[in-house]
Design a protein around this motif. Sequence first.
Motif, PDB file in Angstrom:
ATOM      1  N   HIS A 227       0.828  -1.206   0.000  1.00 43.44           N
ATOM      2  CA  HIS A 227       0.000   0.000   0.000  1.00 43.44           C
ATOM      3  C   HIS A 227       0.864   1.259   0.000  1.00 43.44           C
ATOM      4  N   THR A 228       1.905   1.245   0.821  1.00 44.51           N
ATOM      5  CA  THR A 228       2.781   2.423   0.911  1.00 44.51           C
ATOM      6  C   THR A 228       3.494   2.690  -0.406  1.00 44.51           C
ATOM      7  N   SER A 229       4.005   1.629  -1.023  1.00 43.23           N
ATOM      8  CA  SER A 229       4.737   1.806  -2.284  1.00 43.23           C
ATOM      9  C   SER A 229       3.819   2.300  -3.392  1.00 43.23           C
ATOM     10  N   HIS A 230       2.594   1.774  -3.464  1.00 42.30           N
ATOM     11  CA  HIS A 230       1.674   2.223  -4.507  1.00 42.30           C
ATOM     12  C   HIS A 230       1.202   3.652  -4.256  1.00 42.30           C
ATOM     13  N   LEU A 231       1.004   4.009  -2.980  1.00 45.65           N
ATOM     14  CA  LEU A 231       0.642   5.382  -2.673  1.00 45.65           C
ATOM     15  C   LEU A 231       1.781   6.335  -3.037  1.00 45.65           C
ATOM     16  N   SER A 232       3.011   5.916  -2.763  1.00 42.06           N
ATOM     17  CA  SER A 232       4.175   6.729  -3.143  1.00 42.06           C
ATOM     18  C   SER A 232       4.225   6.924  -4.647  1.00 42.06           C
ATOM     19  N   LEU A 233       3.915   5.855  -5.390  1.00 41.10           N
ATOM     20  CA  LEU A 233       3.923   5.960  -6.850  1.00 41.10           C
ATOM     21  C   LEU A 233       2.870   6.944  -7.330  1.00 41.10           C
ATOM     22  N   VAL A 234       1.691   6.904  -6.727  1.00 41.72           N
ATOM     23  CA  VAL A 234       0.637   7.846  -7.093  1.00 41.72           C
ATOM     24  C   VAL A 234       1.085   9.285  -6.826  1.00 41.72           C
ATOM     25  N   LEU A 235       1.708   9.506  -5.669  1.00 38.71           N
ATOM     26  CA  LEU A 235       2.190  10.850  -5.328  1.00 38.71           C
ATOM     27  C   LEU A 235       3.273  11.316  -6.297  1.00 38.71           C
ATOM     28  N   PHE A 256      -0.585  26.858  -8.271  1.00 39.14           N
ATOM     29  CA  PHE A 256      -0.163  25.992  -7.177  1.00 39.14           C
ATOM     30  C   PHE A 256       0.558  26.722  -6.042  1.00 39.14           C
ATOM     31  N   GLY A 257       0.954  27.964  -6.259  1.00 42.58           N
ATOM     32  CA  GLY A 257       1.644  28.700  -5.219  1.00 42.58           C
ATOM     33  C   GLY A 257       3.132  28.455  -5.161  1.00 42.58           C
ATOM     34  N   PHE A 258       3.676  27.705  -6.113  1.00 39.79           N
ATOM     35  CA  PHE A 258       5.112  27.451  -6.172  1.00 39.79           C
ATOM     36  C   PHE A 258       5.763  28.442  -7.139  1.00 39.79           C
ATOM     37  N   SER A 259       7.032  28.728  -6.879  1.00 34.08           N
ATOM     38  CA  SER A 259       7.744  29.668  -7.749  1.00 34.08           C
ATOM     39  C   SER A 259       8.261  29.012  -9.017  1.00 34.08           C
ATOM     40  N   GLY A 260       8.355  27.697  -9.013  1.00 36.79           N
ATOM     41  CA  GLY A 260       8.848  26.999 -10.200  1.00 36.79           C
ATOM     42  C   GLY A 260       8.884  25.495  -9.996  1.00 36.79           C
ATOM     43  N   ALA A 261       9.376  24.788 -11.029  1.00 37.30           N
ATOM     44  CA  ALA A 261       9.406  23.328 -10.991  1.00 37.30           C
ATOM     45  C   ALA A 261      10.366  22.793  -9.936  1.00 37.30           C
ATOM     46  N   PHE A 262      11.393  23.577  -9.595  1.00 33.25           N
ATOM     47  CA  PHE A 262      12.377  23.105  -8.620  1.00 33.25           C
ATOM     48  C   PHE A 262      11.731  22.863  -7.261  1.00 33.25           C
ATOM     49  N   GLU A 263      10.878  23.782  -6.802  1.00 34.48           N
ATOM     50  CA  GLU A 263      10.221  23.625  -5.519  1.00 34.48           C
ATOM     51  C   GLU A 263       9.304  22.403  -5.521  1.00 34.48           C
ATOM     52  N   VAL A 264       8.620  22.182  -6.624  1.00 36.71           N
ATOM     53  CA  VAL A 264       7.756  21.010  -6.726  1.00 36.71           C
ATOM     54  C   VAL A 264       8.588  19.730  -6.679  1.00 36.71           C
ATOM     55  N   SER A 265       9.709  19.722  -7.398  1.00 35.55           N
ATOM     56  CA  SER A 265      10.585  18.549  -7.403  1.00 35.55           C
ATOM     57  C   SER A 265      11.095  18.249  -5.999  1.00 35.55           C
ATOM     58  N   LEU A 266      11.456  19.297  -5.272  1.00 37.24           N
ATOM     59  CA  LEU A 266      11.938  19.124  -3.902  1.00 37.24           C
ATOM     60  C   LEU A 266      10.840  18.559  -3.012  1.00 37.24           C
ATOM     61  N   LEU A 267       9.628  19.039  -3.179  1.00 36.37           N
ATOM     62  CA  LEU A 267       8.499  18.541  -2.393  1.00 36.37           C
ATOM     63  C   LEU A 267       8.235  17.066  -2.685  1.00 36.37           C
ATOM     64  N   VAL A 268       8.257  16.692  -3.965  1.00 42.00           N
ATOM     65  CA  VAL A 268       8.034  15.290  -4.349  1.00 42.00           C
ATOM     66  C   VAL A 268       9.129  14.400  -3.756  1.00 42.00           C
ATOM     67  N   LEU A 269      10.379  14.877  -3.792  1.00 44.97           N
ATOM     68  CA  LEU A 269      11.496  14.111  -3.228  1.00 44.97           C
ATOM     69  C   LEU A 269      11.315  13.916  -1.730  1.00 44.97           C
ATOM     70  N   LEU A 270      10.937  14.965  -1.007  1.00 46.12           N
ATOM     71  CA  LEU A 270      10.746  14.859   0.440  1.00 46.12           C
ATOM     72  C   LEU A 270       9.589  13.928   0.776  1.00 46.12           C
ATOM     73  N   LEU A 271       8.503  14.001   0.006  1.00 46.41           N
ATOM     74  CA  LEU A 271       7.373  13.105   0.237  1.00 46.41           C
ATOM     75  C   LEU A 271       7.764  11.644   0.003  1.00 46.41           C
ATOM     76  N   SER A 272       8.539  11.396  -1.048  1.00 48.35           N
ATOM     77  CA  SER A 272       8.981  10.033  -1.338  1.00 48.35           C
ATOM     78  C   SER A 272       9.858   9.496  -0.233  1.00 48.35           C
ATOM     79  N   ILE A 273      10.783  10.317   0.278  1.00 46.14           N
ATOM     80  CA  ILE A 273      11.647   9.897   1.373  1.00 46.14           C
ATOM     81  C   ILE A 273      10.815   9.630   2.629  1.00 46.14           C
ATOM     82  N   ALA A 274       9.833  10.491   2.893  1.00 43.61           N
ATOM     83  CA  ALA A 274       8.983  10.311   4.072  1.00 43.61           C
ATOM     84  C   ALA A 274       8.179   9.018   3.980  1.00 43.61           C
ATOM     85  N   MET A 275       7.697   8.666   2.785  1.00 40.98           N
ATOM     86  CA  MET A 275       6.925   7.433   2.614  1.00 40.98           C
ATOM     87  C   MET A 275       7.794   6.211   2.822  1.00 40.98           C
ATOM     88  N   LEU A 276       9.069   6.314   2.470  1.00 45.97           N
ATOM     89  CA  LEU A 276       9.990   5.189   2.679  1.00 45.97           C
ATOM     90  C   LEU A 276      10.295   5.016   4.157  1.00 45.97           C
TER      91      LEU A 276
END
Length: 276
Positions: A227-235, A256-276
Amino acid sequence: GECVGGVEGRLLLYSLLFPSVLVIAWLLLELVVVPRVWHAFRHRIVSEQNMRIADSFVSAFVFVSFCIVNPITRTILSAIGDCAVFDVDGESTMTFLRLDLAVICGSSAHDLIKRTSWVLFVLWPVGVPLMYSLLLYKCRFAILRGSANHKLKTAVSFLYKDYKPQYFWWELLDMLRRLLVSSFVLIIPAEHGLSRLTVALLVSVAFLSLLNILAPYKDHIVSAVAHTSHLSLVLVFIGCLVIRLCERSVECRSHFGFSGAFEVSLLVLLLSIAML
């Protein structure tokens, strides 16, 4: 690709790999397993060693084909139509095959590659799941009843052992999901990257919903990890969609309130690490 002669060499390697494995299987059964079993039958001797040889071979064949079917399918579909567009003189464009930029998409060389690829498509992403389906179908009653002395059931246990008996087919469904998300999306032209991501996201959400409803895994820990891995994939897919939409910083900030793609990429990376 140069080590095996470009796209043609790679496809030839894959075209030879499948029949080679089947030939080796047939030779092993004919030269090693069958004579021993037949000899044992004639002398009324039941040799567990002979049966273990057959079981080990089938198990190894299922495991190896399971591991290589997805990357091979991705290469096959990339050879069929994954083309990149390049500007020639600022006014006209040309499309080249991503696997080999020396091949012009739509040329006679590409047509030959596509014909070979469609043959391999029948062998691998169609043939392998079909083979697994037939193997599981033949031992379905033994799986449902929990028979301990069914040889084919033991040999293909890799495909169902982690699931509840009534969901012995789940690995096939998961294989189709992986093929759809990582390989079949290549059928969509590369210039429609958002469409690829949208299809992958919809498939992942549907599969996650089905996973929540059916709960096919025996072990609760394995189920939680799945479940965690599939949820991470969806995110991750959602993050990739946002990143593509944030290629222009003005639109990204307004939507979205972000200044650019870099902030979004950083958020996705942090979420992926948190899910792991």
